[in-house]
Design an enzyme around this catalytic site. Structure first.
Site, PDB file in Angstrom:
ATOM      1  N   HIS A   8       0.802  -1.193   0.083  1.00 14.96           N
ATOM      2  CA  HIS A   8      -0.009   0.018   0.065  1.00 14.96           C
ATOM      3  C   HIS A   8       0.878   1.125  -0.099  1.00 14.96           C
ATOM      4  CE1 HIS A   8      -3.708  -2.104   0.848  1.00 14.96           C
ATOM      5  NE2 HIS A   8      -2.887  -3.108   1.538  1.00 14.96           N
ATOM      6  N   LEU A   9       0.681   2.040  -0.991  1.00 19.25           N
ATOM      7  CA  LEU A   9       1.600   3.049  -1.135  1.00 19.25           C
ATOM      8  C   LEU A   9       1.055   4.564  -0.843  1.00 19.25           C
ATOM      9  CD1 LEU A   9       3.549   2.397  -4.252  1.00 19.25           C
ATOM     10  CD2 LEU A   9       4.348   2.012  -2.003  1.00 19.25           C
ATOM     11  N   ARG A  10      -0.309   4.386  -0.423  1.00 19.92           N
ATOM     12  CA  ARG A  10      -1.059   5.555   0.313  1.00 19.92           C
ATOM     13  C   ARG A  10      -1.009   6.876  -0.640  1.00 19.92           C
ATOM     14  NH1 ARG A  10      -3.473   2.144   3.139  1.00 19.92           N
ATOM     15  NH2 ARG A  10      -2.563   1.511   5.096  1.00 19.92           N
ATOM     16  N   ASN A  25      -6.385   0.978  -2.924  1.00 23.50           N
ATOM     17  CA  ASN A  25      -7.425   1.367  -1.998  1.00 23.50           C
ATOM     18  C   ASN A  25      -6.814   2.737  -1.572  1.00 23.50           C
ATOM     19  OD1 ASN A  25      -5.294   0.216  -0.476  1.00 23.50           O
ATOM     20  ND2 ASN A  25      -6.426  -0.209   1.116  1.00 23.50           N
ATOM     21  N   ASP A  61      -8.850  -5.008  -2.322  1.00 19.86           N
ATOM     22  CA  ASP A  61      -8.266  -5.262  -0.959  1.00 19.86           C
ATOM     23  C   ASP A  61      -8.431  -4.200   0.067  1.00 19.86           C
ATOM     24  OD1 ASP A  61      -6.167  -7.083   0.263  1.00 19.86           O
ATOM     25  OD2 ASP A  61      -5.249  -4.904   0.406  1.00 19.86           O
ATOM     26  N   ASP A  77       2.140  -6.816   2.404  1.00 21.16           N
ATOM     27  CA  ASP A  77       0.931  -6.291   2.866  1.00 21.16           C
ATOM     28  C   ASP A  77       1.641  -4.830   3.426  1.00 21.16           C
ATOM     29  OD1 ASP A  77      -1.445  -5.416   3.154  1.00 21.16           O
ATOM     30  OD2 ASP A  77      -2.200  -6.907   4.366  1.00 21.16           O
ATOM     31  N   GLY A  88      -3.229  -2.543  10.133  1.00 20.43           N
ATOM     32  CA  GLY A  88      -1.989  -2.386   9.044  1.00 20.43           C
ATOM     33  C   GLY A  88      -0.533  -2.014   9.977  1.00 20.43           C
TER      34      GLY A  88
END
Lengths: 312, 428
Positions: B66-68, B98, B155, B308, B327
């Site tokens: 997840h790179l936000r 996401n 996801d 993840d 997370g």
């Protein structure tokens, strides 16, 4: 003697020596409470912050009274809802209060572990006044005090805790404390209100009330939150009351000299009948009285007090 | 002829042939020119890097990150996450959709591609399965795929509606890319914060039962079987899921699966500390589950390891356990945990690890990687298997610090990461 623990976060893992010391010390405080002037200067100069993040009347009053009887200075912080919703984190709230020089934080919180988290990030002594469905150690102690007062011991007693075990911090603190002190514990409730893998606590698990009550000395009856029915865990309060409510005719299954307890507030006619609540075997009001003495003992001992109460 | 770079003195791992032994790797024009599998090679000159005692692997690929960006650039950006990947020994990563807004159309995929132009590693976007990841409407998969989306996934929550998942799988066949499923029936996990078991019962916390994952794993297997589309099960966490996937593979159902380093190295018992860095979804499970996912990795029921990597800000995590988000970050600890927990414990060989962390994700996503053959892009990870180190979040390239591994002592670390022949990270 002094306590090994520095905070009172729960009864899990607290030694029998520490529990005994608290209960013994509470005996002296109960005597003081019976005096004409039920107040001692023991904690003069100590400041206690009562942080109640969840509605509470009796526990808050009981702590406040215990603090006042010990001559501590008290401040109260009451808020409903999470700290997140309020816009300030729990850590910041406590740091701000600590900046005013306080010694002890009493915290009630709807999230399990909030007192433990606080103990890692503040300098004060932390007392858990109930965290989520985790623990309510002073309730566990006052329940044990009340049992010991009547039977003279805890070792070998058989205690049945009935009701919504899953959501009950009272049940968990009672279980840990009683097991440490050598009592036998059984729990009973409908399977939807029992936590998974309950046997691993080291208790008997029942979903049949009569089976659970047979041969027990003490029945500790938990409050049934009415929203459990709305969230689909129970078909109806009527059925709960019929199969898990403690009524006069159930009591014949218990040992002679049995005792009925309830941490309050009661739903008469749901988990307990009025007749049982007011019977001669009920110690529901002595529990409340003892709560003040036990909380005085906890405050005193965690402030560094030794076993013998300083009377000045 | 002069080479751009020569890696000499190390051992190479080649999962294609099973070779693990001394070799010299010659790199030119960003590609592998040749690999000489012997102790000494004649080197004409150029930039010779001596790698005695080191292990040279095809570049590692983390297919679940997840790179936000866009949306939460204070927690991670495409660049910072890529730097963390390089430092962790990854040459390619696949980023989940996401974000805010989610990667649910071709424009969003192009946005990631553009932002990744300056990234030190290769970034492959994963597109959303449904618009806004809301579960109502299929995304324009064909166009996203044409722009470079390597898979589709909702996801974070999972596709709850059974018919929608069936349609998504059918439609995904037009692109030939897998649908990555976050398996969780949310009606079974509502407000849960940790694994449902003795520890959650003890702590009085709302549990996330294993069955919430396993029921959906079973659904995905049956739907993959029905549609013939490829399903990849993200972050497998329970023994039951591993069994279901193993059986499905025996029946030739087109299903693949990944496990995270935290799910093979930690159990729910650690949550007795109430450390919010342990709050992760799927939750940390029991010893029995840990043993099962490790066995699954060893016997092939589980195809690969993925981190993840899920960055969160300090203020989001410094809260009561119930209120903290799920997370933890894993890009910079994944490899150390794999070596420490799987190689040093003699569960996997080096060849198997390179398969699980490079060749397998390359196969699943149909991207380059996993081999050290002539003409392939020079994406290479160099490992010092003896390097002992203590995890210190302050050393991380990631913008976030939410790791539960702080203070853990690990043995084995990436010491050089090479992407298309360029050294993007080096401790040498």
């Amino acid at each position: 003697m002094s306590l090994k623990i520095h905070h009172l976060l729960g009864l899990e893992g607290v030694s029998a020596d520490d529990i005994r010391l608290i209960l013994d010390t509470a005996v002296s405080f109960k005597e003081i409470l019976a005096r004409k002037i039920p107040k001692v200067p023991t904690l003069r100069g100590t400041t206690v912050a009562n942080l109640f993040y969840e509605p509470s009347t009796r526990t808050r009053f009981s702590f406040e009274l215990a603090e006042k009887r010990l001559s501590a200075d008290t401040i109260n912080f009451t808020t409903s809802g999470s700290s997140v919703a309020k816009g300030e984190s729990l850590k910041d709230t406590v740091w701000n209060i600590e900046a005013m020089k306080i010694d002890i934080v009493v915290i009630r919180h709807s999230a399990s572990g909030a007192p433990h988290y606080l103990a890692t990030c503040c300098k004060s002594t932390v007392i858990n006044a109930g965290d989520g469905a985790h623990e309510h150690p002073t309730q566990g102690l006052l329940d044990m005090y009340t049992m010991r007062e009547k039977y003279g011991k805890l070792q070998g007693l058989k205690v049945v805790i009935v009701g919504d075990i899953k959501h009950s911090r009272v049940a968990r603190s009672n279980i840990w404390g009683l097991l440490t002190m050598g009592a036998k514990v059984a729990v009973c409730g409908p399977p939807t209100l029992l936590p998974v893998e309950m046997e691993k606590f080291g208790v008997e698990v029942h979903d049949d009330l009569d089976e659970a009550l047979r041969g027990a000395d003490i029945v500790n009856i938990l409050r049934l939150q009415k929203e459990r029915q709305k969230t689909g865990l129970l078909p109806s309060l009527r059925e709960y009351s019929r199969y898990y409510g403690i009524t006069r005719d159930r009591l014949d299954l218990l040992n002679d000299n049995f005792t009925i307890m309830h941490p309050g507030p009661m739903n008469r006619g749901v988990e307990i009948s009025s007749e049982v609540a007011e019977g001669p075997y009920s110690v529901i009001l002595p529990q409340v009285t003892n709560g003040v003495a036990v909380r005085m003992a906890v405050l005193y001992l965690l402030s560094g007090g030794k076993g013998k109460v300083d009377e000045e | 002829m002069k080479n751009d770079m020569v890696l000499a003195g190390g051992k190479i791992v080649d999962p294609a042939t099973g070779y693990f032994g001394p070799a010299t790797v010659f790199i030119s024009d960003g590609k592998i020119e040749k690999v000489e599998k012997r102790k000494k090679s004649k080197i004409a000159g150029g930039n010779v890097i001596k790698l005695d005692g080191k292990i040279i692997c095809p570049g590692f690929i983390d297919m679940h990150v997840h790179l936000r960006e866009p949306g939460d650039e204070d927690e991670e950006t495409i660049i910072s996450g890529s730097e963390a990947a390089a430092a962790g020994g990854f040459t390619s990563i696949a980023c989940m959709p996401n974000t805010k807004p989610p990667l649910d159309d071709a424009g969003a995929i192009e946005y990631v591609n553009n932002r990744a132009l300056l990234a030190p590693v290769k970034v492959y976007p994963v597109g959303a399965v449904t618009v806004g990841q809301k579960g109502d409407t299929l995304t324009e998969m064909m166009e996203m795929s044409a722009c470079g989306a390597v898979a589709f996934s909702d996801d974070g929550s999972g596709v709850q509606n059974n018919d929608m998942m069936r349609r998504a799988l059918e439609y995904s066949k037009t692109c030939g890319v897998p649908v990555i499923s976050h398996c969780e029936y949310s009606d079974l996990t509502a407000s849960g914060v940790m694994h449902e078991g003795f520890i959650s019962s003890k702590l009085g916390m709302k549990g996330i039962p294993a069955i919430a994952e396993e029921l959906m794993v079973m659904r995905e297997i049956m739907l993959a079987s029905l549609t013939g589309a490829r399903v990849h099960i993200a972050h497998v966490s329970t023994a039951g899921s591993v069994d279901l996937i193993r059986k499905a593979k025996k029946s030739k159902v087109p299903v693949t699966a990944e496990v995270t380093p935290h799910h093979f190295s930690m159990t729910d018992e650690l949550i007795n500390s109430f450390d919010t860095n342990l709050k992760v979804n799927p939750p940390l499970r029991t010893k029995n589950d840990v043993d099962a996912v490790i066995k699954g990795l060893a016997d092939g029921a589980i195809d690969c390891v993925a981190s993840d990597h899920a960055p969160h800000s300090i203020e989001d995590k410094e809260l009561e356990f119930d209120y903290a988000p799920f997370g933890l970050i894993g890009l910079e600890t994944a490899l150390g945990l794999v070596i420490t927990k799987l190689i040093n414990e003699k569960i996997l060989t080096w060849v198997e690890v390179v398969d699980r962390m490079s060749a397998a994700p390359a196969r699943i996503l149909d991207i380059p990687g996993g081999i050290l053959n002539e003409g392939e892009p020079a994406d290479i990870t160099v490992i010092d298997p003896e390097l002992e180190w203590i995890v210190n979040p302050n050393d991380f390239k990631s913008l976030s610090r939410n790791t539960p591994f702080a203070g853990w002592q690990l043995k084995g670390k990436a010491v050089m990461t090479i992407v298309d022949g360029n050294i993007v990270y080096s401790l040498i």
